[in-house]
Design a protein around this motif. Sequence first.
Motif, PDB file in Angstrom:
ATOM      1  N   GLY A  59       0.799  -1.210   0.000  1.00  0.00           N
ATOM      2  CA  GLY A  59       0.000   0.000   0.000  1.00  0.00           C
ATOM      3  C   GLY A  59       0.835   1.264   0.000  1.00  0.00           C
ATOM      4  N   LEU A  60       2.123   1.163   0.324  1.00  0.00           N
ATOM      5  CA  LEU A  60       3.000   2.330   0.296  1.00  0.00           C
ATOM      6  C   LEU A  60       3.584   2.490  -1.101  1.00  0.00           C
ATOM      7  CD1 LEU A  60       5.003   1.908   3.624  1.00  0.00           C
ATOM      8  CD2 LEU A  60       3.143   3.507   3.172  1.00  0.00           C
ATOM      9  N   PRO A  61       3.922   3.712  -1.485  1.00  0.00           N
ATOM     10  CA  PRO A  61       4.575   3.884  -2.784  1.00  0.00           C
ATOM     11  C   PRO A  61       5.955   3.230  -2.764  1.00  0.00           C
ATOM     12  CG  PRO A  61       4.574   5.938  -1.547  1.00  0.00           C
ATOM     13  CD  PRO A  61       3.750   4.969  -0.767  1.00  0.00           C
ATOM     14  N   VAL A  62       6.355   2.669  -3.900  1.00  0.00           N
ATOM     15  CA  VAL A  62       7.637   1.974  -3.998  1.00  0.00           C
ATOM     16  C   VAL A  62       8.740   2.985  -4.283  1.00  0.00           C
ATOM     17  CG1 VAL A  62       8.942   0.216  -5.266  1.00  0.00           C
ATOM     18  CG2 VAL A  62       6.522  -0.126  -4.795  1.00  0.00           C
ATOM     19  N   CYS A  63       9.864   2.812  -3.607  1.00  0.00           N
ATOM     20  CA  CYS A  63      11.034   3.667  -3.793  1.00  0.00           C
ATOM     21  C   CYS A  63      11.473   3.613  -5.266  1.00  0.00           C
ATOM     22  CB  CYS A  63      12.151   3.172  -2.866  1.00  0.00           C
ATOM     23  SG  CYS A  63      13.753   3.933  -3.158  1.00  0.00           S
ATOM     24  N   GLN A  64      11.599   4.765  -5.891  1.00  0.00           N
ATOM     25  CA  GLN A  64      11.940   4.821  -7.313  1.00  0.00           C
ATOM     26  C   GLN A  64      13.361   4.334  -7.580  1.00  0.00           C
ATOM     27  OE1 GLN A  64       9.812   5.587  -9.888  1.00  0.00           O
ATOM     28  NE2 GLN A  64       8.355   5.376  -8.214  1.00  0.00           N
ATOM     29  N   VAL A  65      14.278   4.591  -6.655  1.00  0.00           N
ATOM     30  CA  VAL A  65      15.657   4.122  -6.821  1.00  0.00           C
ATOM     31  C   VAL A  65      15.690   2.599  -6.768  1.00  0.00           C
ATOM     32  CG1 VAL A  65      17.997   4.196  -5.872  1.00  0.00           C
ATOM     33  CG2 VAL A  65      16.574   6.252  -5.834  1.00  0.00           C
ATOM     34  N   CYS A  66      14.933   2.007  -5.844  1.00  0.00           N
ATOM     35  CA  CYS A  66      14.843   0.548  -5.763  1.00  0.00           C
ATOM     36  C   CYS A  66      14.247  -0.031  -7.043  1.00  0.00           C
ATOM     37  CB  CYS A  66      13.988   0.117  -4.569  1.00  0.00           C
ATOM     38  SG  CYS A  66      14.784   0.257  -2.966  1.00  0.00           S
ATOM     39  N   GLU A  67      13.199   0.600  -7.553  1.00  0.00           N
ATOM     40  CA  GLU A  67      12.572   0.111  -8.790  1.00  0.00           C
ATOM     41  C   GLU A  67      13.548   0.145  -9.962  1.00  0.00           C
ATOM     42  OE1 GLU A  67       8.947   2.311  -9.552  1.00  0.00           O
ATOM     43  OE2 GLU A  67       7.788   0.559  -8.951  1.00  0.00           O
TER      44      GLU A  67
END
Length: 81
Positions: A59-67
């Motif tokens: 439900g939390l936004p995913v870290c863009q760096v991780c993606e």
Amino acid sequence: MTERDTTILRRPKPQTSDGDGDGMAHIVTKDDQMKGYVTGEPIRALCGKVWVPSRDFQGLPVCQVCESERDRRRSGRRNLN
């Protein structure tokens, strides 16, 4: 008798958090995720964040760096969440 070097090298303890501070879901390898939940050891996300996992972050936004890092690694077929 010769003198021995008794200098002790200490590694700095990594700063960890519960992962809630930034309100983001971070991506980790499956092995690290399980190790963190089972042993309570700090784990490192693909972006470099270090924390001890304690709950599900759905439900939390995913870290863009991780993606970005996950997508880069997927081209190499590594086991990631």
